[in-house]
Design a protein around this motif. Structure first.
Motif, PDB file in Angstrom:
ATOM      1  N   HIS A 186      71.201 -19.002 -35.829  1.00 54.74           N
ATOM      2  CA  HIS A 186      71.119 -18.050 -34.716  1.00 54.74           C
ATOM      3  C   HIS A 186      71.197 -16.606 -35.161  1.00 54.74           C
ATOM      4  O   HIS A 186      71.426 -15.720 -34.366  1.00 54.74           O
ATOM      5  N   SER A 222      71.902 -14.718 -19.896  1.00 57.52           N
ATOM      6  CA  SER A 222      70.930 -15.072 -20.924  1.00 57.52           C
ATOM      7  C   SER A 222      71.585 -15.921 -22.013  1.00 57.52           C
ATOM      8  O   SER A 222      71.040 -16.946 -22.441  1.00 57.52           O
ATOM      9  N   GLY A 223      72.764 -15.505 -22.447  1.00 59.39           N
ATOM     10  CA  GLY A 223      73.471 -16.234 -23.501  1.00 59.39           C
ATOM     11  C   GLY A 223      73.872 -17.632 -23.081  1.00 59.39           C
ATOM     12  O   GLY A 223      73.724 -18.595 -23.843  1.00 59.39           O
ATOM     13  N   VAL A 224      74.364 -17.764 -21.864  1.00 63.05           N
ATOM     14  CA  VAL A 224      74.794 -19.085 -21.380  1.00 63.05           C
ATOM     15  C   VAL A 224      73.585 -20.006 -21.217  1.00 63.05           C
ATOM     16  O   VAL A 224      73.644 -21.183 -21.578  1.00 63.05           O
ATOM     17  N   MET A 235      75.793 -17.614 -29.323  1.00 61.45           N
ATOM     18  CA  MET A 235      75.859 -16.460 -28.424  1.00 61.45           C
ATOM     19  C   MET A 235      76.314 -15.192 -29.128  1.00 61.45           C
ATOM     20  O   MET A 235      76.390 -14.138 -28.511  1.00 61.45           O
ATOM     21  N   GLN A 236      76.639 -15.315 -30.412  1.00 56.52           N
ATOM     22  CA  GLN A 236      77.140 -14.191 -31.190  1.00 56.52           C
ATOM     23  C   GLN A 236      78.343 -13.540 -30.515  1.00 56.52           C
ATOM     24  O   GLN A 236      78.387 -12.345 -30.249  1.00 56.52           O
ATOM     25  N   THR A 237      79.326 -14.400 -30.216  1.00 55.68           N
ATOM     26  CA  THR A 237      80.548 -13.939 -29.562  1.00 55.68           C
ATOM     27  C   THR A 237      81.727 -14.735 -30.100  1.00 55.68           C
ATOM     28  O   THR A 237      81.600 -15.510 -31.043  1.00 55.68           O
ATOM     29  N   SER A 267      74.746  -9.506 -20.840  1.00 53.90           N
ATOM     30  CA  SER A 267      73.808 -10.536 -21.287  1.00 53.90           C
ATOM     31  C   SER A 267      74.400 -11.944 -21.198  1.00 53.90           C
ATOM     32  O   SER A 267      73.855 -12.880 -21.779  1.00 53.90           O
ATOM     33  N   ARG A 268      75.495 -12.095 -20.458  1.00 55.61           N
ATOM     34  CA  ARG A 268      76.127 -13.420 -20.377  1.00 55.61           C
ATOM     35  C   ARG A 268      75.193 -14.480 -19.814  1.00 55.61           C
ATOM     36  O   ARG A 268      75.147 -15.595 -20.320  1.00 55.61           O
ATOM     37  N   HIS A 316      70.916 -19.879 -22.940  1.00 55.54           N
ATOM     38  CA  HIS A 316      70.574 -20.204 -24.321  1.00 55.54           C
ATOM     39  C   HIS A 316      71.412 -21.380 -24.821  1.00 55.54           C
ATOM     40  O   HIS A 316      70.878 -22.373 -25.320  1.00 55.54           O
ATOM     41  N   VAL A 317      72.728 -21.288 -24.679  1.00 57.54           N
ATOM     42  CA  VAL A 317      73.571 -22.363 -25.215  1.00 57.54           C
ATOM     43  C   VAL A 317      73.420 -23.654 -24.414  1.00 57.54           C
ATOM     44  O   VAL A 317      73.489 -24.739 -24.993  1.00 57.54           O
ATOM     45  N   ILE A 321      83.529 -18.105 -25.064  1.00 59.03           N
ATOM     46  CA  ILE A 321      82.791 -19.326 -24.712  1.00 59.03           C
ATOM     47  C   ILE A 321      83.653 -20.215 -23.821  1.00 59.03           C
ATOM     48  O   ILE A 321      83.190 -20.710 -22.789  1.00 59.03           O
TER      49      ILE A 321
END
Length: 154
Positions: free
Chosen positions: A152, A8-10, A33-35, A5-6, A12-13, A40
């Motif tokens: 988030h 999608s997450g990137v 990103m809940q990571t 899901s990287r 998003h941020v 990051i």
């Protein structure tokens, strides 16, 4: 099966960064990103190498966008991530001895290549500006401003 899901997450941020005045720390982006912030920094380094973001060290530092959202496509971000696998499916064996499985693999490989080419071509047509416009339309429909302290943990 674990999904990557990287992308999608990137995306998003990056859109959050576009809405934020000033730099955003790796810690803040990691929360979105809940990571982990280390993840990051690794991801953002690829975007920095391509000129999409920049980082500032020290107090008040962090990550900022360094180019117009209209200049960055989903394909650009996908490539900056190293071109992660788009297909969760794959062949049972990569070099089978069985002629039946070889025929199956050949058909699947062709189909996967065609599907991947179509998806990547579509990624080239969608800019971050288009995603931002969609976000703003959704925000307007909801009837409220974007909360600066957006949590988030949804």
């Amino acid at each position: 099966m674990k999904r990557d899901s990287r992308l999608s997450g990137v995306l998003h941020v990056l859109l959050h960064m576009a809405e934020h005045d000033g730099p955003m720390t790796s810690e803040t982006l990691a929360k979105a990103m809940q990571t982990n912030p280390v993840v990051i920094r690794r991801i953002m380094a690829g975007l920095r190498e391509r000129g999409y973001v920049r980082s500032e060290k020290g107090h008040g530092g962090g990550w900022t966008l360094s180019c117009d959202l209209g200049a960055i496509t989903l394909r650009d971000v996908y490539d900056a991530l190293g071109g992660p696998s788009l297909m969760a499916m794959g062949n049972r064996a990569e070099a089978p001895g069985c002629l039946v499985e070889q025929a199956v693999n050949a058909a699947l490989d062709d189909s996967f290549r065609e599907a991947e080419a179509l998806l990547l071509a579509r990624f080239e047509t969608v800019s971050l500006a288009a995603l931002s416009a969609d976000f703003h339309a959704r925000l307007q429909q909801r009837g409220g401003p974007f909360p600066k302290d957006h949590d988030h943990g949804e």
